[in-house]
Write a protein that holds these residues in place. Structure first.
Motif: not given
Lengths: 178, 138
Positions: A85-101
Motif C-alpha cells: 500500500v505504501v509503495t503504491i501510494t508513494g508511486g502515485v504521489l511521485l507520478w502526481g508531482t510530474r504535473d507540478m511546476p
C-alpha cells in the motif's frame, strides 16, 4: 544533505523497536525539517516546527511513554500488504508531482494568484514589515481565528478525557481497582 | 524530582531567557519572524523545562491549571472580541481599519491584540495538555 539526513532518520525510526529512541529520533527529524525550512527561507514555519515538533511534541510523547511502556510489540501479521500500500501510494504521489511546476518557477500558479497583491499592497494597507504576519493576522484573520479555536478545542478535549491528576484522586478515595 | 546539579543550574539560567524570548517573539512578531503561536509555544516550553527540573507540583504552583483553563478561553474570546468590536465600530468582522482614526494604525493595534489572544491560548493549552499527561498515574 539535510534531506539525506531526514531519510536516514526516518529509516532508523522504522527499524528501531525501542520507543524511547523512536521518540528522540522523531524530535531530531523535526529539527532537521526546521533546518530544511530555513534553507527554503520560510523562517516562521521553521520557528514553529522547531518549537512544536522538536520541543513540545517530543515532551508529550515522552509523557505518553511513561504511561504505556518502552518496547514496541512485534507485529503479528506479515508486513507485505502495508508495504505494498505504501509503495503504491508513494508511486502515485511521485507520478502526481510530474504535473507540478518546477521548484521556484516564477510562473507557477501559486505565485500568480493572490501573492502579488499581498506583496504589493500589504506595506500600504497593513504597514507591518513581516508580511507573513500581515497575511496571517489581517488578510487571513478568519483562518487564524479558526486555528486558535482548534487549539482551544484540543485543550478542552484532553481535559475532558484525562483531566489533571484525575485518576490519582479516585484511587486515594477508595481501594477499588479500575 | 531531579537532583542533577548541572541540569538544575543550567535550567535556572535558561528559563528566564526562554520566557524573555517568548515575550520578544510575541511583541516583535510584526517586525521579525514569529508571532502569537510561536511565542505561546516557547513560553510553554520554558515552564515545561521548569517542571522537568523542579517537579510538576512546583510548576503547577506557579501556573495553576485552574487559572490556565480560563486563560485558554480568554485568548479565543479576546480574538473574537476584537472581531465583534470592529463590527460594532461599523466595519466588517476582523477588519481592523476601524480600530483607530488611521487605517494602518488600526491594523497595527488589531494585529497586536489578536496575536496576544493567540499567544495566551496556545501557551495555556500546551501547559494544560502537558500537566494532564504528566500528572496521570499509569
Amino acid at each position: 544533505m539535510l534531506l539525506t539526513f531526514l531519510v536516514v532518520t526516518a529509516l532508523a525510526v522504522v527499524r528501531l523497536r525501542s520507543l524511547f529512541a523512536v521518540v528522540m529520533l522523531s524530535g531530531i527529524y523535526s529539527l532537521v525539517t526546521a533546518g530544511v525550512f530555513i534553507a527554503l527561507d520560510a523562517v516562521d514555519v521553521a520557528f514553529t516546527e522547531a518549537a512544536v515538533g522538536a520541543g513540545i511534541a517530543t515532551m508529550l510523547m515522552l509523557g505518553t511513554l511513561r504511561l504505556t511502556g518502552h518496547r514496541q510489540v512485534a507485529p503479528r501479521h506479515s508486513p507485505i500488504l502495508p508495504l505494498l500500500v505504501v509503495t503504491i501510494t508513494g508511486g502515485v504521489l511521485l507520478w502526481g508531482t510530474r504535473d507540478m511546476p518546477r521548484f521556484g518557477d516564477p510562473q507557477a500558479p501559486v505565485h500568480l494568484h493572490v501573492a502579488p497583491r499581498y506583496i504589493e499592497d500589504s506595506p500600504i494597507e497593513v504597514g507591518v514589515p513581516n508580511m507573513v504576519t500581515s497575511v496571517l493576522a489581517s488578510y487571513r484573520g478568519f483562518d487564524t481565528l479558526g486555528e486558535t479555536a482548534v487549539v482551544f478545542t484540543a485543550g478542552v478535549g484532553v481535559l475532558a478525557l484525562l483531566g489533571i491528576g484525575g485518576r490519582r484522586r479516585r484511587d486515594t478515595d477508595g481501594d477499588d481497582q479500575d | 524530582m531531579n537532583n542533577d546539579i548541572v541540569l538544575t543550574v543550567i535550567a535556572r539560567l535558561l528559563i528566564p531567557l526562554i520566557l524573555l524570548l517568548a515575550l520578544y517573539v510575541q511583541f516583535h512578531g510584526d517586525f521579525g519572524p514569529g508571532g502569537g503561536f510561536q511565542a505561546g509555544v516557547i513560553f510553554a516550553a520554558g515552564i515545561i523545562l521548569y517542571a522537568l527540573t523542579n517537579g510538576p507540583q512546583a510548576a503547577m504552583r506557579i501556573m495553576p491549571p485552574r487559572v490556565l483553563t480560563p486563560l485558554a478561553a480568554l485568548g479565543v474570546l479576546l480574538y473574537g472580541g476584537v472581531g465583534i468590536t470592529t463590527m460594532l465600530l461599523g466595519g466588517h468582522f476582523l477588519n481592523y481599519d476601524v480600530l483607530a482614526h488611521d487605517a494602518v494604525h488600526g491594523q497595527h493595534s488589531g494585529i497586536l491584540l489578536i496575536e496576544l489572544g493567540v499567544g495566551v491560548t496556545v501557551a495555556s493549552v500546551m501547559l494544560v495538555i502537558f500537566f494532564a499527561f504528566i500528572t496521570r498515574e499509569p
